[in-house]
Structures are given as C-alpha cells and as structure tokens.
Design a protein around this motif. Structure first.
Motif, PDB file in Angstrom:
ATOM      1  N   GLN A 260       0.841  -1.201   0.000  1.00  0.00           N
ATOM      2  CA  GLN A 260       0.000   0.000   0.000  1.00  0.00           C
ATOM      3  C   GLN A 260       0.876   1.251   0.000  1.00  0.00           C
ATOM      4  OE1 GLN A 260      -2.252  -1.162   3.516  1.00  0.00           O
ATOM      5  NE2 GLN A 260      -4.151  -1.096   2.310  1.00  0.00           N
ATOM      6  N   ALA A 261       1.968   1.222   0.749  1.00  0.00           N
ATOM      7  CA  ALA A 261       2.881   2.369   0.788  1.00  0.00           C
ATOM      8  C   ALA A 261       3.492   2.609  -0.590  1.00  0.00           C
ATOM      9  CB  ALA A 261       3.979   2.140   1.829  1.00  0.00           C
ATOM     10  N   ARG A 262       3.916   1.543  -1.263  1.00  0.00           N
ATOM     11  CA  ARG A 262       4.464   1.681  -2.619  1.00  0.00           C
ATOM     12  C   ARG A 262       3.443   2.305  -3.566  1.00  0.00           C
ATOM     13  NH1 ARG A 262       6.026  -3.459  -1.509  1.00  0.00           N
ATOM     14  NH2 ARG A 262       8.212  -3.697  -1.030  1.00  0.00           N
ATOM     15  N   GLU A 263       2.207   1.839  -3.470  1.00  0.00           N
ATOM     16  CA  GLU A 263       1.150   2.368  -4.344  1.00  0.00           C
ATOM     17  C   GLU A 263       0.897   3.846  -4.061  1.00  0.00           C
ATOM     18  OE1 GLU A 263      -2.190  -0.264  -3.848  1.00  0.00           O
ATOM     19  OE2 GLU A 263      -1.053  -1.971  -4.615  1.00  0.00           O
ATOM     20  N   LEU A 264       0.911   4.226  -2.783  1.00  0.00           N
ATOM     21  CA  LEU A 264       0.718   5.641  -2.447  1.00  0.00           C
ATOM     22  C   LEU A 264       1.852   6.491  -3.008  1.00  0.00           C
ATOM     23  CD1 LEU A 264      -0.526   5.562   1.263  1.00  0.00           C
ATOM     24  CD2 LEU A 264      -1.857   6.059  -0.791  1.00  0.00           C
ATOM     25  N   ILE A 265       3.079   5.995  -2.906  1.00  0.00           N
ATOM     26  CA  ILE A 265       4.229   6.745  -3.426  1.00  0.00           C
ATOM     27  C   ILE A 265       4.128   6.876  -4.934  1.00  0.00           C
ATOM     28  CG2 ILE A 265       6.738   6.709  -3.726  1.00  0.00           C
ATOM     29  CD1 ILE A 265       6.824   5.315  -0.912  1.00  0.00           C
ATOM     30  N   ARG A 266       3.746   5.813  -5.610  1.00  0.00           N
ATOM     31  CA  ARG A 266       3.582   5.887  -7.070  1.00  0.00           C
ATOM     32  C   ARG A 266       2.515   6.903  -7.454  1.00  0.00           C
ATOM     33  NH1 ARG A 266       3.109   0.291  -7.131  1.00  0.00           N
ATOM     34  NH2 ARG A 266       5.170  -0.575  -7.021  1.00  0.00           N
ATOM     35  N   LYS A 267       1.431   6.926  -6.708  1.00  0.00           N
ATOM     36  CA  LYS A 267       0.298   7.786  -7.050  1.00  0.00           C
ATOM     37  C   LYS A 267       0.516   9.244  -6.641  1.00  0.00           C
ATOM     38  CE  LYS A 267      -4.701   8.108  -6.564  1.00  0.00           C
ATOM     39  NZ  LYS A 267      -5.904   7.491  -5.997  1.00  0.00           N
ATOM     40  N   HIS A 268       1.112   9.460  -5.455  1.00  0.00           N
ATOM     41  CA  HIS A 268       1.183  10.810  -4.894  1.00  0.00           C
ATOM     42  C   HIS A 268       2.589  11.382  -4.792  1.00  0.00           C
ATOM     43  CE1 HIS A 268      -3.049  10.574  -3.811  1.00  0.00           C
ATOM     44  NE2 HIS A 268      -2.805   9.366  -3.333  1.00  0.00           N
ATOM     45  N   GLY A 269       3.602  10.602  -5.129  1.00  0.00           N
ATOM     46  CA  GLY A 269       4.980  11.082  -4.991  1.00  0.00           C
ATOM     47  C   GLY A 269       5.519  10.771  -3.602  1.00  0.00           C
ATOM     48  N   GLY A 270       6.708  11.270  -3.311  1.00  0.00           N
ATOM     49  CA  GLY A 270       7.394  10.909  -2.080  1.00  0.00           C
ATOM     50  C   GLY A 270       7.258  11.868  -0.920  1.00  0.00           C
ATOM     51  N   ASN A 271       6.431  12.906  -1.046  1.00  0.00           N
ATOM     52  CA  ASN A 271       6.283  13.885   0.025  1.00  0.00           C
ATOM     53  C   ASN A 271       5.672  13.237   1.263  1.00  0.00           C
ATOM     54  OD1 ASN A 271       4.628  15.947   1.603  1.00  0.00           O
ATOM     55  ND2 ASN A 271       5.919  17.260   0.337  1.00  0.00           N
ATOM     56  N   LEU A 272       6.397  13.268   2.383  1.00  0.00           N
ATOM     57  CA  LEU A 272       5.983  12.587   3.599  1.00  0.00           C
ATOM     58  C   LEU A 272       4.629  13.073   4.119  1.00  0.00           C
ATOM     59  CD1 LEU A 272       6.618  10.572   5.822  1.00  0.00           C
ATOM     60  CD2 LEU A 272       7.884  12.385   6.994  1.00  0.00           C
ATOM     61  N   ALA A 273       4.404  14.370   4.144  1.00  0.00           N
ATOM     62  CA  ALA A 273       3.142  14.903   4.670  1.00  0.00           C
ATOM     63  C   ALA A 273       1.946  14.407   3.848  1.00  0.00           C
ATOM     64  CB  ALA A 273       3.179  16.430   4.685  1.00  0.00           C
ATOM     65  N   VAL A 274       2.091  14.404   2.544  1.00  0.00           N
ATOM     66  CA  VAL A 274       1.015  13.929   1.665  1.00  0.00           C
ATOM     67  C   VAL A 274       0.785  12.440   1.880  1.00  0.00           C
ATOM     68  CG1 VAL A 274       0.347  13.552  -0.748  1.00  0.00           C
ATOM     69  CG2 VAL A 274       1.389  15.724  -0.065  1.00  0.00           C
ATOM     70  N   LEU A 275       1.874  11.685   1.994  1.00  0.00           N
ATOM     71  CA  LEU A 275       1.750  10.240   2.170  1.00  0.00           C
ATOM     72  C   LEU A 275       1.088   9.874   3.497  1.00  0.00           C
ATOM     73  CD1 LEU A 275       5.178   9.164   0.694  1.00  0.00           C
ATOM     74  CD2 LEU A 275       2.911   8.824  -0.328  1.00  0.00           C
ATOM     75  N   VAL A 276       1.423  10.587   4.549  1.00  0.00           N
ATOM     76  CA  VAL A 276       0.786  10.327   5.850  1.00  0.00           C
ATOM     77  C   VAL A 276      -0.707  10.610   5.759  1.00  0.00           C
ATOM     78  CG1 VAL A 276       0.635  11.122   8.246  1.00  0.00           C
ATOM     79  CG2 VAL A 276       2.868  10.676   7.222  1.00  0.00           C
ATOM     80  N   LYS A 277      -1.069  11.706   5.122  1.00  0.00           N
ATOM     81  CA  LYS A 277      -2.484  12.053   4.952  1.00  0.00           C
ATOM     82  C   LYS A 277      -3.218  10.973   4.160  1.00  0.00           C
ATOM     83  CE  LYS A 277      -5.452  15.759   3.319  1.00  0.00           C
ATOM     84  NZ  LYS A 277      -5.510  17.098   2.729  1.00  0.00           N
ATOM     85  N   GLU A 278      -2.605  10.504   3.080  1.00  0.00           N
ATOM     86  CA  GLU A 278      -3.230   9.470   2.257  1.00  0.00           C
ATOM     87  C   GLU A 278      -3.298   8.123   2.990  1.00  0.00           C
ATOM     88  OE1 GLU A 278      -4.858  10.026  -0.555  1.00  0.00           O
ATOM     89  OE2 GLU A 278      -4.333  12.145  -0.363  1.00  0.00           O
ATOM     90  N   ALA A 279      -2.297   7.816   3.795  1.00  0.00           N
ATOM     91  CA  ALA A 279      -2.312   6.582   4.579  1.00  0.00           C
ATOM     92  C   ALA A 279      -3.459   6.631   5.603  1.00  0.00           C
ATOM     93  CB  ALA A 279      -0.971   6.372   5.281  1.00  0.00           C
ATOM     94  N   ARG A 280      -3.671   7.785   6.195  1.00  0.00           N
ATOM     95  CA  ARG A 280      -4.789   7.944   7.148  1.00  0.00           C
ATOM     96  C   ARG A 280      -6.133   7.733   6.431  1.00  0.00           C
ATOM     97  NH1 ARG A 280      -4.137  10.149  12.085  1.00  0.00           N
ATOM     98  NH2 ARG A 280      -6.133  11.222  11.948  1.00  0.00           N
ATOM     99  N   LYS A 281      -6.229   8.226   5.208  1.00  0.00           N
ATOM    100  CA  LYS A 281      -7.455   8.014   4.430  1.00  0.00           C
ATOM    101  C   LYS A 281      -7.672   6.514   4.177  1.00  0.00           C
ATOM    102  CE  LYS A 281      -7.553  12.360   1.854  1.00  0.00           C
ATOM    103  NZ  LYS A 281      -7.433  12.949   0.500  1.00  0.00           N
ATOM    104  N   LEU A 282      -6.596   5.810   3.835  1.00  0.00           N
ATOM    105  CA  LEU A 282      -6.696   4.364   3.604  1.00  0.00           C
ATOM    106  C   LEU A 282      -7.213   3.645   4.840  1.00  0.00           C
ATOM    107  CD1 LEU A 282      -3.504   3.127   1.719  1.00  0.00           C
ATOM    108  CD2 LEU A 282      -5.866   2.915   0.992  1.00  0.00           C
ATOM    109  N   ARG A 283      -6.800   4.101   6.000  1.00  0.00           N
ATOM    110  CA  ARG A 283      -7.201   3.464   7.249  1.00  0.00           C
ATOM    111  C   ARG A 283      -8.567   3.966   7.728  1.00  0.00           C
ATOM    112  NH1 ARG A 283      -2.889   4.768  11.195  1.00  0.00           N
ATOM    113  NH2 ARG A 283      -4.262   3.633  12.600  1.00  0.00           N
ATOM    114  N   GLY A 284      -9.151   4.914   7.002  1.00  0.00           N
ATOM    115  CA  GLY A 284     -10.470   5.418   7.374  1.00  0.00           C
ATOM    116  C   GLY A 284     -10.439   6.425   8.509  1.00  0.00           C
ATOM    117  N   LEU A 285      -9.305   7.059   8.708  1.00  0.00           N
ATOM    118  CA  LEU A 285      -9.170   8.040   9.787  1.00  0.00           C
ATOM    119  C   LEU A 285      -9.450   9.466   9.330  1.00  0.00           C
ATOM    120  CD1 LEU A 285      -5.969   6.591  11.476  1.00  0.00           C
ATOM    121  CD2 LEU A 285      -8.343   6.269  12.163  1.00  0.00           C
ATOM    122  N   GLU A 286      -9.611   9.664   8.033  1.00  0.00           N
ATOM    123  CA  GLU A 286      -9.933  11.004   7.518  1.00  0.00           C
ATOM    124  C   GLU A 286     -11.044  10.886   6.504  1.00  0.00           C
ATOM    125  OE1 GLU A 286      -6.787  13.437   6.061  1.00  0.00           O
ATOM    126  OE2 GLU A 286      -5.718  13.314   7.934  1.00  0.00           O
TER     127      GLU A 286
END
Length: 68
Positions: A42-68
């Motif tokens: 899932q992390a690899r897919e997020l990086i491919r889709k959104h790039g490597g910016n840590l803040a963006v990736l954390v936000k997207e990971a939270r969305k995946l987990r249903g926290l946002e």
C-alpha cells in the motif's frame, strides 16, 4: 560528526531528504508502513500515485485506514 546523527561517519554523508520517502529504500518503506498501519505494498502504491512527500503520504495513509 553532527551530534544529531547517532550513526557512523557514513551517516554524515547521507543526503536523503527527511521529508521524502523512496520505494528504493526498503528500511524507510518498512518503517513508514509500520508507523502508519498500512502494508508495504500500500505504501508503494501511495508513493507511485502521490509522490514521495511525507506529509502527503501520511495524509493518504490515514485516508486508507479510514481516519480522515
């Protein structure tokens, strides 16, 4: 030696941006996925889709987990 680096001399020459994540660094990828409660795939897919910016990736990971 920088007092903020607790590693060896080679750590002083590490030029990675702490605000970016790369799929090319297995340790970084494993740590990010564990901390954010997602799989490494899932992390690899997020990086491919959104790039490597840590803040963006954390936000997207939270969305995946249903926290946002």
């Amino acid at each position: 030696m920088n007092i903020l680096n607790f590693g060896t001399e080679s750590a002083d020459s590490d030029v990675r941006d702490p605000n970016r994540i790369s799929t090319g660094d297995p340790e970084q990828l494993a740590y990010f996925s564990a901390v954010n409660g997602i799989t490494e795939q899932q992390a690899r897919e997020l990086i491919r889709k959104h790039g490597g910016n840590l803040a963006v990736l954390v936000k997207e990971a939270r969305k995946l987990r249903g926290l946002e």
